[in-house]
Design a protein around this motif. Sequence first.
Motif, PDB file in Angstrom:
ATOM      1  N   SER A 205      16.827 -28.596  15.894  1.00 21.15           N
ATOM      2  CA  SER A 205      17.176 -29.874  16.503  1.00 21.15           C
ATOM      3  C   SER A 205      18.678 -29.891  16.744  1.00 21.15           C
ATOM      4  CB  SER A 205      16.776 -31.020  15.586  1.00 21.15           C
ATOM      5  OG  SER A 205      17.579 -31.004  14.444  1.00 21.15           O
ATOM      6  N   ALA A 206      19.095 -30.562  17.807  1.00 18.31           N
ATOM      7  CA  ALA A 206      20.518 -30.569  18.194  1.00 18.31           C
ATOM      8  C   ALA A 206      21.384 -31.224  17.124  1.00 18.31           C
ATOM      9  CB  ALA A 206      20.674 -31.310  19.511  1.00 18.31           C
ATOM     10  N   ALA A 207      20.753 -32.010  16.249  1.00 20.74           N
ATOM     11  CA  ALA A 207      21.533 -32.758  15.266  1.00 20.74           C
ATOM     12  C   ALA A 207      22.105 -31.870  14.163  1.00 20.74           C
ATOM     13  CB  ALA A 207      20.637 -33.833  14.626  1.00 20.74           C
ATOM     14  N   VAL A 208      21.578 -30.688  14.026  1.00 25.16           N
ATOM     15  CA  VAL A 208      21.952 -29.882  12.867  1.00 25.16           C
ATOM     16  C   VAL A 208      22.887 -28.768  13.268  1.00 25.16           C
ATOM     17  CG1 VAL A 208      21.035 -28.424  11.021  1.00 25.16           C
ATOM     18  CG2 VAL A 208      19.748 -30.400  11.809  1.00 25.16           C
ATOM     19  N   GLY A 209      23.999 -28.627  12.540  1.00 21.38           N
ATOM     20  CA  GLY A 209      24.953 -27.555  12.809  1.00 21.38           C
ATOM     21  C   GLY A 209      24.470 -26.243  12.239  1.00 21.38           C
ATOM     22  N   GLY A 210      25.039 -25.154  12.690  1.00 17.64           N
ATOM     23  CA  GLY A 210      24.649 -23.838  12.213  1.00 17.64           C
ATOM     24  C   GLY A 210      25.434 -23.428  10.997  1.00 17.64           C
TER      25      GLY A 210
ATOM     26  N   ALA B 114      20.778 -24.432  -4.944  1.00 16.62           N
ATOM     27  CA  ALA B 114      20.311 -25.581  -5.720  1.00 16.62           C
ATOM     28  C   ALA B 114      21.333 -26.706  -5.679  1.00 16.62           C
ATOM     29  CB  ALA B 114      20.044 -25.148  -7.162  1.00 16.62           C
ATOM     30  N   ALA B 115      22.603 -26.325  -5.774  1.00 20.85           N
ATOM     31  CA  ALA B 115      23.663 -27.340  -5.762  1.00 20.85           C
ATOM     32  C   ALA B 115      23.608 -28.152  -4.473  1.00 20.85           C
ATOM     33  CB  ALA B 115      25.022 -26.663  -5.898  1.00 20.85           C
ATOM     34  N   MET B 116      23.274 -27.484  -3.370  1.00 23.67           N
ATOM     35  CA  MET B 116      23.284 -28.174  -2.071  1.00 23.67           C
ATOM     36  C   MET B 116      22.065 -29.056  -1.863  1.00 23.67           C
ATOM     37  SD  MET B 116      24.852 -25.421   0.600  1.00 23.67           S
ATOM     38  CE  MET B 116      23.857 -24.067   0.085  1.00 23.67           C
ATOM     39  N   VAL B 117      20.945 -28.694  -2.477  1.00 22.83           N
ATOM     40  CA  VAL B 117      19.703 -29.431  -2.197  1.00 22.83           C
ATOM     41  C   VAL B 117      19.284 -30.349  -3.348  1.00 22.83           C
ATOM     42  CG1 VAL B 117      18.901 -27.647  -0.599  1.00 22.83           C
ATOM     43  CG2 VAL B 117      18.165 -27.558  -2.995  1.00 22.83           C
TER      44      VAL B 117
ATOM     45  N   GLY C  26      24.649 -25.395   5.390  1.00 21.39           N
ATOM     46  CA  GLY C  26      24.778 -26.662   4.664  1.00 21.39           C
ATOM     47  C   GLY C  26      23.394 -27.158   4.258  1.00 21.39           C
ATOM     48  N   ALA C  27      23.377 -28.283   3.534  1.00 19.52           N
ATOM     49  CA  ALA C  27      22.096 -28.835   3.068  1.00 19.52           C
ATOM     50  C   ALA C  27      21.170 -29.171   4.237  1.00 19.52           C
ATOM     51  CB  ALA C  27      22.346 -30.075   2.216  1.00 19.52           C
ATOM     52  N   ALA C  28      21.750 -29.745   5.306  1.00 26.37           N
ATOM     53  CA  ALA C  28      20.908 -30.132   6.451  1.00 26.37           C
ATOM     54  C   ALA C  28      20.343 -28.896   7.138  1.00 26.37           C
ATOM     55  CB  ALA C  28      21.721 -30.962   7.439  1.00 26.37           C
ATOM     56  N   ALA C  29      21.152 -27.847   7.208  1.00 25.28           N
ATOM     57  CA  ALA C  29      20.678 -26.612   7.849  1.00 25.28           C
ATOM     58  C   ALA C  29      19.588 -25.946   7.003  1.00 25.28           C
ATOM     59  CB  ALA C  29      21.856 -25.670   8.077  1.00 25.28           C
ATOM     60  N   ILE C  30      19.748 -25.985   5.680  1.00 28.05           N
ATOM     61  CA  ILE C  30      18.695 -25.419   4.823  1.00 28.05           C
ATOM     62  C   ILE C  30      17.397 -26.185   5.055  1.00 28.05           C
ATOM     63  CG2 ILE C  30      17.915 -25.189   2.420  1.00 28.05           C
ATOM     64  CD1 ILE C  30      20.769 -24.489   1.649  1.00 28.05           C
ATOM     65  N   ASP C  31      17.501 -27.486   5.114  1.00 30.77           N
ATOM     66  CA  ASP C  31      16.312 -28.309   5.346  1.00 30.77           C
ATOM     67  C   ASP C  31      15.650 -27.925   6.672  1.00 30.77           C
ATOM     68  OD1 ASP C  31      14.634 -30.628   4.599  1.00 30.77           O
ATOM     69  OD2 ASP C  31      15.403 -31.397   6.500  1.00 30.77           O
ATOM     70  N   GLU C  32      16.484 -27.696   7.670  1.00 31.23           N
ATOM     71  CA  GLU C  32      15.958 -27.316   8.991  1.00 31.23           C
ATOM     72  C   GLU C  32      15.271 -25.946   8.937  1.00 31.23           C
ATOM     73  OE1 GLU C  32      15.748 -29.202  11.451  1.00 31.23           O
ATOM     74  OE2 GLU C  32      15.935 -28.137  13.352  1.00 31.23           O
TER      75      GLU C  32
ATOM     76  N   HIS D  91      21.617 -12.899  -2.784  1.00 31.41           N
ATOM     77  CA  HIS D  91      20.346 -12.600  -2.094  1.00 31.41           C
ATOM     78  C   HIS D  91      19.871 -13.905  -1.431  1.00 31.41           C
ATOM     79  CE1 HIS D  91      16.875 -10.517  -0.920  1.00 31.41           C
ATOM     80  NE2 HIS D  91      16.313 -10.247  -2.082  1.00 31.41           N
ATOM     81  N   PRO D  92      20.630 -14.348  -0.423  1.00 33.43           N
ATOM     82  CA  PRO D  92      20.349 -15.679   0.134  1.00 33.43           C
ATOM     83  C   PRO D  92      18.985 -15.825   0.769  1.00 33.43           C
ATOM     84  CG  PRO D  92      22.011 -14.506   1.446  1.00 33.43           C
ATOM     85  CD  PRO D  92      21.816 -13.711   0.193  1.00 33.43           C
ATOM     86  N   THR D  93      18.463 -14.782   1.417  1.00 34.02           N
ATOM     87  CA  THR D  93      17.161 -14.967   2.075  1.00 34.02           C
ATOM     88  C   THR D  93      16.037 -15.063   1.045  1.00 34.02           C
ATOM     89  OG1 THR D  93      16.747 -12.604   2.461  1.00 34.02           O
ATOM     90  CG2 THR D  93      17.952 -13.804   4.187  1.00 34.02           C
ATOM     91  N   GLN D  94      16.245 -14.480  -0.139  1.00 33.40           N
ATOM     92  CA  GLN D  94      15.264 -14.654  -1.216  1.00 33.40           C
ATOM     93  C   GLN D  94      15.218 -16.119  -1.642  1.00 33.40           C
ATOM     94  OE1 GLN D  94      13.187 -12.331  -3.041  1.00 33.40           O
ATOM     95  NE2 GLN D  94      12.345 -14.277  -3.742  1.00 33.40           N
ATOM     96  N   ILE D  95      16.376 -16.714  -1.756  1.00 34.98           N
ATOM     97  CA  ILE D  95      16.419 -18.098  -2.258  1.00 34.98           C
ATOM     98  C   ILE D  95      15.863 -19.066  -1.214  1.00 34.98           C
ATOM     99  CG2 ILE D  95      17.971 -19.932  -3.064  1.00 34.98           C
ATOM    100  CD1 ILE D  95      17.309 -17.530  -5.051  1.00 34.98           C
ATOM    101  N   LEU D  96      16.066 -18.783   0.055  1.00 36.94           N
ATOM    102  CA  LEU D  96      15.441 -19.647   1.071  1.00 36.94           C
ATOM    103  C   LEU D  96      13.922 -19.624   0.906  1.00 36.94           C
ATOM    104  CD1 LEU D  96      17.602 -18.785   4.226  1.00 36.94           C
ATOM    105  CD2 LEU D  96      17.677 -20.895   2.857  1.00 36.94           C
ATOM    106  N   ALA D  97      13.382 -18.447   0.614  1.00 41.33           N
ATOM    107  CA  ALA D  97      11.932 -18.336   0.383  1.00 41.33           C
ATOM    108  C   ALA D  97      11.524 -19.131  -0.857  1.00 41.33           C
ATOM    109  CB  ALA D  97      11.541 -16.872   0.220  1.00 41.33           C
ATOM    110  N   ASP D  98      12.329 -19.029  -1.899  1.00 44.78           N
ATOM    111  CA  ASP D  98      11.980 -19.712  -3.151  1.00 44.78           C
ATOM    112  C   ASP D  98      12.021 -21.232  -2.978  1.00 44.78           C
ATOM    113  OD1 ASP D  98      11.771 -17.166  -4.206  1.00 44.78           O
ATOM    114  OD2 ASP D  98      13.848 -17.152  -4.901  1.00 44.78           O
TER     115      ASP D  98
END
Length: 330
Positions: free
Chosen positions: A321-326, A186-189, A30-36, A146-153
Amino acid sequence: MSNGVGHPQPPPPGRPAGTARHLLEVDDLGAAAIDEVLRLADRAPDRTLMDTKGAVLLFQHPSARTRNAAEMAVASLGGHPVTVRADEVGIDIRETAEDVARTLACYHDVILARVSDHSTLRRFTAALDAGGWSVPVVNLLSDNGHPTQILADLCVIRRRFGSLAGRKVAWIGDGNNVCRSLVLAAAMVGVEVSVSTPPGFGLSDADVQRAAALGRAPSIADTPQDAVLDADVLYTDVWVSMGQEDEAESRRRAFAGWTIDAELVRRAAPDAVVMHCLPAHRGEEIAPDVLEGPRSVIWEQVVARRDSLVGLLSFLFGGRSAAVGGPRAR
Ligand code: CP
Ligand code: NVA
């Protein structure tokens, strides 16, 4: 060849049991997990987090960046990476994909795989989930994404611009695996994406709807010139992805005009940067002077591949952090 999934097999004693959190596509976070993940990517790695843990990296296609980034990420967290080429295990030739997944899960705490067909990843997760093996599967590129590429981007965009929300990325070229992961992330963030592809090479309606359901559909531009207006990032990728080699000639003809060149860069925002996931084909999807010019951030992307994998693995192994789901279990 029976796949054994009809008889769910639990993990043997000593192996982790429970619900695994897989990352087959970026919207498994989710958006919060990406942020984390991005936050963890910018922190010094916890050098003991993966102590005694194995990570297998399985490749059905070649890789320069992903393999090295992932191996170094695992090593920096104290884990032990083992890289395996698919022809060494013979998926569905020597044994079923399901038995490969369960075998690897007997030794490793995470399976990271680059596959030709996304369904192989689904078969891995189905076999593990059916038996309750708590070993996550991470997509290191499939024909779908290619999700790990986009996390890098995202990491690079955030480092460059300070934030993600409100930025605009123009995607020029093939509506391929990288493009698909980009529009979902992009949609999530809160990043706007404008996509320009030759006719017949665009995203599917299902992809656009999936992005819309996540928060924001990409806009589909008529031309590359329209797509890049006000863009903060111009992004492209090869016209011929791995596994599409038979289509190379027809694709090169179809994609003529979808090149990021200096003229296109001039139409974007004054401080726009140019991204390419690499490998690049100079003179096809990108002009050499742009790839190697002052707007190019390609080497920042390469470094961020490792950092964001550190962030992702840290997240998966509890360095969050405990606040963020996986990621969602699948
Ligand atoms: N960008 C990327 O995934 O590069 P490799 O194919 O070299 O891993
Ligand atoms: N779209 C490209 C990305 C390579 C990192 C491919 O799938 O070959």
